[in-house]
Design an enzyme around this catalytic site. Structure first.
Site: not given
Ligand code: NAG
Ligand code: NAG
Ligand code: NAG
Ligand code: NAG
Ligand code: NAG
Ligand code: NAG
Ligand code: NAG
Length: 320
Positions: A127, A196, A200
């Protein structure tokens, strides 16, 4: 040579070790040079930080970290390696309907599959790598000037051509896959990678361009972030952790959540791991860490999950 195993028997753990790296991904450079000589990650050396007066695990510093050490300390210091188990949701309807004939037939079908070593269907896929604040909350999309856009930048091109990382790309394509539970619209896995990093990676202060040595090339931090995400994920072969305790995907029974949690904690120095469910079915696993040094070259150490499981006491673990 390709080795095989079946899901149900699982007698050969070694044969299925897709992610066989040892549980150690600390960087122990003690050279004392100003610049890191690790060929993989071109960030500033944190030797002086790690052995210096401000040496501290993230979230455990007693004093503010001075600006000159800011590339060696993640201010939001909970590093989470997160994984998907994108089970086949049709099978959830099947087990809920509880028709033993249908269940038996499908169970037989799934247990007969000869999965090749490293088959994504017997792998908890990637993930991401997230940095939460020390209280377990998080920020996101922290720096739009650092974002990557597949439409404008062609992420494949950036990874494969600009930074010459075709193997990284191949691993990402195989194991960093978008899916129905990832909550990233518009399908393809590259959308997930874009999401992602932007959500992040841009929040990691030790990944800022100023933390890199030599002449910085745009998206160097992005590609090295991707590399690190993959590197850390390899140290958490969740499927094998569970298999070793006889916990394998099945339609025939539910597992005790605590047995799943114990199997994972036993492979995480005893620290509790987050187990996520949708509709009572395992779909995510998160491993929590503190960090000392730069996110790319620093040392990670496990900590207990800061998020309670979203699973009931008895969980389904269904085939993909
Ligand atoms: C730890 O360091 C960070 C970054 O300098 C700072 O924001 C934070 O206040 C520090 N924590 C303590 C307890 O001083
Ligand atoms: C999910 O399971 C159903 C029922 O067995 C099957 O028909 C379908 O092909 C499976 N989907 C995938 C993507 O494997
Ligand atoms: C499924 O049916 C069996 C009887 O055939 C029953 O014992 C079991 O509790 C049922 N399971 C669920 C999840 O409803
Ligand atoms: C955003 O990235 C730019 C470019 O590296 C940097 O100069 C700036 O300090 C960053 N902003 C924040 C809030 O980190
Ligand atoms: C993106 O880059 C890859 C690798 O160089 C190339 O094969 C592909 O055609 C590019 N896509 C677009 C839309 O330009
Ligand atoms: C969970 O179950 C509800 C109904 O109980 C259903 O509406 C929903 O689609 C299910 N979600 C998933 C992800 O299967
Ligand atoms: C997690 O569960 C425990 C026990 O039920 C509870 O005390 C705690 O507040 C929960 N933590 C969070 C973050 O919800």
């Amino acid at each position: 040579m390709v080795k095989f195993l079946t899901v149900a028997t699982g007698f050969s753990i070694l044969a299925s070790l897709v992610q066989a790296a040892p549980r150690s991904y600390s960087s122990t450079k003690k050279s004392g040079f100003v610049f890191n000589t690790d060929p993989e990650y071109s960030v500033v050396s944190c030797d002086n930080f790690v052995y210096g007066p401000y040496s501290s695990w993230s979230c455990h510093n007693a004093t503010a970290i001075p600006a000159y050490d800011s590339c060696c300390f993640e201010n939001w210091g909970i590093l989470m390696s997160t994984q998907f188990w994108d089970f086949n949701q049709t099978l959830l309807d099947v087990v809920n309907a509880n028709d033993s004939n249908v269940i038996d037939e499908l169970e037989e079908y799934y247990t007969a599959i000869q999965y090749a070593q490293g088959d994504p269907r017997t792998t908890f896929t990637i993930h991401g790598l997230w940095n939460d604040l020390c209280d377990g909350s998080y920020n996101q999309y922290c720096n739009s000037s650092l974002e990557i856009s597949d439409a404008n930048d062609n992420i494949t091109h950036v990874i494969v051509d600009t930074f010459d990382e075709p193997e990284l790309f191949d691993t990402m394509i195989k194991y960093w896959v978008n899916n129905v539970i990832s909550n990233v619209p518009n399908g393809g896995s590259i959308s997930l990678w874009e999401h992602e990093y932007n959500k992040h990676g841009t929040c990691m202060n030790t990944l800022l361009p100023e933390c890199f040595t030599g002449e910085y090339t745009k998206f160097e931090n992005t590609v090295q972030f991707y590399k690190k995400v993959v590197e850390i994920w390899k140290t958490y072969p969740t499927y094998q952790f569970l298999l070793a305790e006889g916990i394998v995907p099945t339609l025939k029974k539910q597992y005790e959540l605590r047995d799943v949690q114990k199997a994972l904690a036993d492979n995480n120095d005893g620290f509790q791991v987050y187990v996520g469910c949708i509709n009572g079915t395992i779909d995510e696993i998160w491993y929590y860490n503190n960090l000392k040094g730069n996110v790319l070259t620093g040392e990670y150490r496990p900590i207990d999950t800061l998020t309670n499981s979203t699973c009931p006491d008895k969980v389904w673990y269904l085939p993909k």
